[in-house]
Design an enzyme around this catalytic site. Structure first.
Site, PDB file in Angstrom:
ATOM      1  N   MET A   1       1.367 -14.839 -64.455  1.00  0.00           N
ATOM      2  CA  MET A   1       0.053 -14.454 -64.014  1.00  0.00           C
ATOM      3  C   MET A   1      -0.958 -15.305 -64.747  1.00  0.00           C
ATOM      4  O   MET A   1      -1.178 -15.141 -65.915  1.00  0.00           O
ATOM      5  CB  MET A   1      -0.150 -12.966 -64.293  1.00  0.00           C
ATOM      6  CG  MET A   1      -1.563 -12.470 -64.435  1.00  0.00           C
ATOM      7  SD  MET A   1      -1.543 -10.703 -64.704  1.00  0.00           S
ATOM      8  CE  MET A   1      -2.950 -10.546 -65.781  1.00  0.00           C
ATOM      9  N   CYS A   2      -1.495 -16.257 -64.064  1.00  0.00           N
ATOM     10  CA  CYS A   2      -2.701 -16.934 -64.527  1.00  0.00           C
ATOM     11  C   CYS A   2      -2.459 -18.280 -65.226  1.00  0.00           C
ATOM     12  O   CYS A   2      -1.392 -18.546 -65.764  1.00  0.00           O
ATOM     13  CB  CYS A   2      -3.531 -16.068 -65.457  1.00  0.00           C
ATOM     14  SG  CYS A   2      -3.626 -14.357 -64.953  1.00  0.00           S
ATOM     15  N   THR A   3      -3.522 -19.058 -65.225  1.00  0.00           N
ATOM     16  CA  THR A   3      -3.590 -20.324 -65.941  1.00  0.00           C
ATOM     17  C   THR A   3      -4.961 -20.412 -66.578  1.00  0.00           C
ATOM     18  O   THR A   3      -5.961 -20.061 -65.962  1.00  0.00           O
ATOM     19  CB  THR A   3      -3.404 -21.513 -64.978  1.00  0.00           C
ATOM     20  OG1 THR A   3      -2.159 -21.395 -64.298  1.00  0.00           O
ATOM     21  CG2 THR A   3      -3.451 -22.831 -65.727  1.00  0.00           C
ATOM     22  N   ASN A  19      -7.385 -19.015 -63.774  1.00  0.00           N
ATOM     23  CA  ASN A  19      -6.969 -18.316 -62.563  1.00  0.00           C
ATOM     24  C   ASN A  19      -6.480 -16.926 -62.948  1.00  0.00           C
ATOM     25  O   ASN A  19      -5.803 -16.762 -63.958  1.00  0.00           O
ATOM     26  CB  ASN A  19      -5.812 -19.037 -61.865  1.00  0.00           C
ATOM     27  CG  ASN A  19      -6.187 -20.396 -61.346  1.00  0.00           C
ATOM     28  OD1 ASN A  19      -7.330 -20.645 -61.010  1.00  0.00           O
ATOM     29  ND2 ASN A  19      -5.206 -21.294 -61.286  1.00  0.00           N
ATOM     30  N   ARG A 206       2.976 -25.251 -63.874  1.00  0.00           N
ATOM     31  CA  ARG A 206       1.522 -25.149 -63.865  1.00  0.00           C
ATOM     32  C   ARG A 206       0.941 -25.633 -65.192  1.00  0.00           C
ATOM     33  O   ARG A 206      -0.113 -26.278 -65.236  1.00  0.00           O
ATOM     34  CB  ARG A 206       1.094 -23.702 -63.589  1.00  0.00           C
ATOM     35  CG  ARG A 206       1.329 -23.261 -62.153  1.00  0.00           C
ATOM     36  CD  ARG A 206       0.814 -21.853 -61.888  1.00  0.00           C
ATOM     37  NE  ARG A 206       1.731 -20.815 -62.330  1.00  0.00           N
ATOM     38  CZ  ARG A 206       1.514 -19.959 -63.303  1.00  0.00           C
ATOM     39  NH1 ARG A 206       0.361 -19.992 -63.968  1.00  0.00           N
ATOM     40  NH2 ARG A 206       2.397 -19.033 -63.623  1.00  0.00           N
TER      41      ARG A 206
END
Length: 345
Positions: A1-3, A19, A206
């Site tokens: 979940m997320c960057t 994100n 990512r």
């Protein structure tokens, strides 16, 4: 979940983007939180404080700060880390609930260095809280950054805090834990290895793409170009709309994105399901101690066609104070003394 990505040399400004990837709507709103608000740890109330700095935060279900920046240009970002293990709560040590973990730092610090010193000096614990509506128990880690370009990644592994503190730590995603992410990056061409730049939505891929592209950004001619440049990096690391992988909420679509200018104090929010970008200029916001807590209801204001767009600094409204989820709340829900809050469908 997320960057999360930090660009510390954007022609005199520090720009950070993130994100939010999740398997369902988080009911996110923006809140203006002034100086002087009294808060506690959400665990047993042993740790209390008054906010030294005002902040703009993005919430999940109006119960937890998951992203935000304060008026000193100090910012924080909550991301998922499946390996997180916080250990059994020791009442002899200071503790913070997951819901107020980020907010403590936004309320109290202007620099990453001071925040890290406090963590290491106090051996602070983090206490998990279950989502009262679903029973899901988050496993999260925290990124901190400031207007000097400094950065820290805070993780709890096997009950112990691990702090990765350096301006060089510009990128953060999810699994594996941060030290292993750094080791994997050395396998990529341009970072010491010979593997080509990967293209999947895996957290490690990512991480590599964000690290690659942020160091190749051209010098921006304006704040607008700097913010657009950071959006281009985090969009490259975003996850498309998808069915989440079974049992992996971190393997989910990007639902919103934030870019913040920590030098000139602008906080930009973009939903991936609603048409308009909005931003808050902190210089236009009243953070005085006697000012009210206010929120911007993104669900109603962004969802309509032709709705709110651009500078929304003057559109915050009073809807009561932000209440952070606590262990006391969860005990009340469990005993039937209160109804668990509703969730977006």
């Amino acid at each position: 979940m997320c960057t999360r990505v930090v660009w510390p040399d954007a022609d005199g400004a520090v720009i950070v983007g993130r994100n939010m990837d999740y398997h369902r709507d988080l009911g996110t709103n923006l809140w203006k939180l002034p100086r002087g608000v009294q808060r506690d740890d959400g665990v047993d109330g042993a740790l209390t404080w008054r906010a030294r700095y005002g902040s703009i935060v993005a919430t999940a279900f109006d119960m937890i700060s998951v992203d935000g920046v304060n008026e000193a240009g100090f910012a924080g970002h909550v991301l998922w880390l499946a390996e997180s293990s916080y250990g059994e709560h020791d009442p002899a040590r200071p503790a913070l609930s997951q819901a107020v973990w980020l907010q403590y730092f936004l309320d109290n610090f202007a620099t990453v260095a001071d925040a890290v010193q406090w963590i290491e000096s106090n051996r602070v614990q983090v206490v998990q809280l279950a989502d009262p509506a679903t029973g899901e128990v988050p496993t999260i880690h925290l990124a901190l950054d400031d207007a000097s370009g400094d950065s820290a990644i805070i993780e709890y592994i096997d009950g112990e805090v691990e702090v990765h503190h350096s301006p060089e730590y510009r990128v953060m995603t999810n699994s594996p834990k941060y030290g292993e992410q750094l080791a994997l990056l050395t396998q990529i061409d341009g970072f010491g290895g010979d593997r080509p730049l990967p293209g999947t939505t895996l957290a490690t891929d990512r991480f590599a793409r964000a690290a690659h592209y942020v160091r190749r950004l051209p010098r921006p001619a304006s704040q607008l170009e700097a913010i657009a440049s950071m959006f281009s990096v985090i969009r490259n690391a975003a996850q498309p709309f998808r069915l989440p992988d079974e049992g992996r909420p971190d393997a989910s679509q990007t639902i919103w994105q934030v870019v913040a200018d920590l030098t000139r104090l602008r906080y930009v929010f973009e939903s991936t399901t609603r048409p308009n970008i909005v931003w808050v200029d902190l210089a236009d916001v009243d953070f005085a101690e006697d000012s009210p807590q206010q929120s911007l209801d993104l669900g109603s204001r962004l969802a309509v066609e032709g709705g709110l767009a651009g500078n929304v600094s003057g559109y915050f409204e009073e809807r009561g104070d932000l209440h952070f989820l606590s262990l006391t709340d969860l005990r009340g829900y469990a005993s039937g003394g209160a109804a668990a809050p509703a969730r977006p469908s």
